[in-house]
Design a protein around this motif. Sequence first.
Motif, PDB file in Angstrom:
ATOM      1  N   GLN A 270      10.585 -52.882  35.341  1.00 46.08           N
ATOM      2  CA  GLN A 270      10.516 -51.773  36.293  1.00 46.08           C
ATOM      3  C   GLN A 270       9.823 -50.540  35.703  1.00 46.08           C
ATOM      4  N   ARG A 271      10.175 -50.166  34.471  1.00 48.67           N
ATOM      5  CA  ARG A 271       9.687 -48.903  33.910  1.00 48.67           C
ATOM      6  C   ARG A 271       8.575 -49.064  32.886  1.00 48.67           C
ATOM      7  N   GLY A 272       8.295 -50.297  32.448  1.00 45.37           N
ATOM      8  CA  GLY A 272       7.159 -50.548  31.565  1.00 45.37           C
ATOM      9  C   GLY A 272       7.225 -49.826  30.240  1.00 45.37           C
ATOM     10  N   ASP A 273       6.158 -49.118  29.902  1.00 47.51           N
ATOM     11  CA  ASP A 273       6.039 -48.443  28.610  1.00 47.51           C
ATOM     12  C   ASP A 273       7.246 -47.568  28.287  1.00 47.51           C
ATOM     13  N   ALA A 274       7.722 -46.804  29.277  1.00 49.82           N
ATOM     14  CA  ALA A 274       8.822 -45.871  29.032  1.00 49.82           C
ATOM     15  C   ALA A 274      10.066 -46.605  28.557  1.00 49.82           C
ATOM     16  N   ALA A 275      10.355 -47.750  29.161  1.00 47.04           N
ATOM     17  CA  ALA A 275      11.528 -48.519  28.755  1.00 47.04           C
ATOM     18  C   ALA A 275      11.354 -49.074  27.345  1.00 47.04           C
ATOM     19  N   VAL A 276      10.175 -49.597  27.041  1.00 45.08           N
ATOM     20  CA  VAL A 276       9.920 -50.132  25.705  1.00 45.08           C
ATOM     21  C   VAL A 276      10.094 -49.043  24.658  1.00 45.08           C
ATOM     22  N   LEU A 277       9.584 -47.852  24.939  1.00 50.45           N
ATOM     23  CA  LEU A 277       9.724 -46.731  24.001  1.00 50.45           C
ATOM     24  C   LEU A 277      11.187 -46.337  23.816  1.00 50.45           C
ATOM     25  N   ASP A 278      11.953 -46.338  24.902  1.00 49.93           N
ATOM     26  CA  ASP A 278      13.369 -45.983  24.811  1.00 49.93           C
ATOM     27  C   ASP A 278      14.128 -46.965  23.920  1.00 49.93           C
ATOM     28  N   TYR A 279      13.900 -48.260  24.133  1.00 50.10           N
ATOM     29  CA  TYR A 279      14.627 -49.262  23.349  1.00 50.10           C
ATOM     30  C   TYR A 279      14.147 -49.281  21.895  1.00 50.10           C
ATOM     31  N   THR A 280      12.888 -49.040  21.671  1.00 45.62           N
ATOM     32  CA  THR A 280      12.381 -48.986  20.299  1.00 45.62           C
ATOM     33  C   THR A 280      12.991 -47.802  19.560  1.00 45.62           C
ATOM     34  N   ARG A 281      13.153 -46.704  20.259  1.00 44.01           N
ATOM     35  CA  ARG A 281      13.794 -45.515  19.668  1.00 44.01           C
ATOM     36  C   ARG A 281      15.271 -45.799  19.373  1.00 44.01           C
ATOM     37  N   ARG A 282      15.918 -46.487  20.300  1.00 43.21           N
ATOM     38  CA  ARG A 282      17.352 -46.734  20.166  1.00 43.21           C
ATOM     39  C   ARG A 282      17.668 -47.794  19.113  1.00 43.21           C
ATOM     40  N   PHE A 283      16.923 -48.910  19.137  1.00 44.60           N
ATOM     41  CA  PHE A 283      17.256 -50.039  18.272  1.00 44.60           C
ATOM     42  C   PHE A 283      16.569 -49.999  16.912  1.00 44.60           C
ATOM     43  N   ASP A 284      15.354 -49.467  16.872  1.00 46.79           N
ATOM     44  CA  ASP A 284      14.601 -49.467  15.615  1.00 46.79           C
ATOM     45  C   ASP A 284      14.512 -48.092  14.967  1.00 46.79           C
ATOM     46  N   GLY A 285      15.025 -47.071  15.647  1.00 50.82           N
ATOM     47  CA  GLY A 285      14.950 -45.730  15.077  1.00 50.82           C
ATOM     48  C   GLY A 285      13.528 -45.250  14.895  1.00 50.82           C
ATOM     49  N   LEU A 286      12.639 -45.702  15.795  1.00 52.57           N
ATOM     50  CA  LEU A 286      11.218 -45.392  15.671  1.00 52.57           C
ATOM     51  C   LEU A 286      10.790 -44.530  16.852  1.00 52.57           C
ATOM     52  N   GLU A 287      10.402 -43.311  16.565  1.00 51.55           N
ATOM     53  CA  GLU A 287       9.992 -42.368  17.599  1.00 51.55           C
ATOM     54  C   GLU A 287       8.489 -42.480  17.851  1.00 51.55           C
ATOM     55  N   ALA A 288       8.116 -42.466  19.123  1.00 51.07           N
ATOM     56  CA  ALA A 288       6.698 -42.469  19.486  1.00 51.07           C
ATOM     57  C   ALA A 288       6.554 -41.869  20.874  1.00 51.07           C
ATOM     58  N   ASP A 289       5.474 -41.137  21.074  1.00 49.69           N
ATOM     59  CA  ASP A 289       5.226 -40.501  22.370  1.00 49.69           C
ATOM     60  C   ASP A 289       4.630 -41.476  23.383  1.00 49.69           C
ATOM     61  N   SER A 290       3.995 -42.517  22.880  1.00 47.45           N
ATOM     62  CA  SER A 290       3.365 -43.488  23.769  1.00 47.45           C
ATOM     63  C   SER A 290       3.362 -44.844  23.090  1.00 47.45           C
ATOM     64  N   LEU A 291       3.240 -45.896  23.892  1.00 47.76           N
ATOM     65  CA  LEU A 291       3.192 -47.246  23.332  1.00 47.76           C
ATOM     66  C   LEU A 291       1.911 -47.445  22.527  1.00 47.76           C
ATOM     67  N   SER A 292       0.862 -46.731  22.906  1.00 48.27           N
ATOM     68  CA  SER A 292      -0.393 -46.817  22.160  1.00 48.27           C
ATOM     69  C   SER A 292      -0.196 -46.352  20.712  1.00 48.27           C
ATOM     70  N   ALA A 293       0.746 -45.406  20.523  1.00 47.60           N
ATOM     71  CA  ALA A 293       1.010 -44.918  19.169  1.00 47.60           C
ATOM     72  C   ALA A 293       1.670 -45.980  18.302  1.00 47.60           C
ATOM     73  N   LEU A 294       2.226 -47.021  18.932  1.00 49.31           N
ATOM     74  CA  LEU A 294       2.865 -48.105  18.191  1.00 49.31           C
ATOM     75  C   LEU A 294       1.916 -49.288  17.985  1.00 49.31           C
ATOM     76  N   ALA A 295       0.673 -49.135  18.421  1.00 45.04           N
ATOM     77  CA  ALA A 295      -0.314 -50.192  18.201  1.00 45.04           C
ATOM     78  C   ALA A 295      -0.840 -50.120  16.771  1.00 45.04           C
TER      79      ALA A 295
END
Length: 441
Positions: free
Chosen positions: A48-73
């Motif tokens: 449903q939420r795409g990039d925003a959801a992936v960023l939220d879970y990555t922040r929560r589970f991996d402790g990795l902050e990023a403003d965009s999914l492109s920043a995690l490429a």
Amino acid sequence: MTLQATPLRLATSAPDFEAAFKARLHWAADTDAAIEQRVADILADVQQRGDAAVLDYTRRFDGLEADSLSALALDPAELKAAFEALPDAQRHALEAAARRVRSYHEAQKKASGESWSYRDEDGTLLGQKVTPLDRVGIYVPGGKAAYPSSVLMNAIPAHVAGVGEIVMVVPTPRGEKNTLVLAAAHVAGVTRAFTIGGAQAVAALAYGTATMPAVDKITGPGNAYVAAAKRRVFGTVGIDMIAGPSEILVLADGSTPPDWVAMDLFSQAEHDELAQSILLCPDAAYIDAVQREIDRLLPGMPRRDIIAASLNGRGALIHTRDMDEACAISNRIAPEHLEVSSREPQRWEPLLKHAGAIFLGAFTSESLGDYCAGPNHVLPTSGTARFSSPLGVYDFQKRSSLIEVSEAGARSLGPIAAELAYGEGLQAHARAAELRLEGRP
């Protein structure tokens, strides 16, 4: 208290063997209801939420902050830089392993991955067209352990198959990137890479987001959340398999140094407490010698607690009547890894029908297959080798049937098709075949 590893001793001649054997072999992939529900929620959220959801879970589970999914490429230049930064020994080992894995899968493609066709007596062309998948995703575990070998084993056959785009996802908790994993991605031909993991990475690969392209198939190992996610997205995309605990079965005639066999049993037991290591041998004295080596070697193993738990809980040393019976029991088990530790491995190999990979001879340790022998180390587990195969080039290809019916062929095939179609009550099918009998245009 001294740590002990005492695999269950069984003898096929014992009256209670069958019941004890089945009990020791049993493993059920019981799904955790809480994990299943959590994964379902994550998949739905990412869909449903795409990039925003992936960023939220990555922040929560991996402790990795990023403003965009492109920043995690991961940029290809970063992968190349990681490769060039490796110590010489690691770089050369990675290149040598990749070269052997690539060579094996190129041979596999020639043997099983080419298109073919022929014309029958009516001039009708029949055949098969083999084409690669457009885009695949490979999941590489991260966190406590790093698996560059998994990168090679998943990406190289996809690359050899001709897959247009290979998208790698790998979790990097707190931003800790493993240089060897990144270097392996460079060597193996990974096209794009993202530092995300877990069920959210599987969901992003399966459904696509604004940044992450949807793939056609997802391969690679992961934890319970990844396995549950792969199971749930199957149908939207293809998957390789849902793997169980690691397994090794050593079929020995008593000629191999017992410390070699003990260490081979350790090699799978050290993966986790549910891994299974089994020895089949007709020589009771040799089984005793292997147990003595287990006792001697265990204290020096860094992962001795895990090894002991695995061997005590699921390991077995089985005394068989002879090697023929050992082969028959091996076929019942259908192990992931099967070592034929014998003076005459070629004598026994024809009797062995079911195994993920067969390692012939005392010098062929399973660990060589894990890293650099060449064949793929992604193998069926939990008895599924009875009907499943190792990951290969064929997993990254699909097959289309080719049919080009000549006018003469339409005249000979039409009545057959029409008769069967009328028998099934499908009039349009029958008439479509009969119309061609008129010979137009």
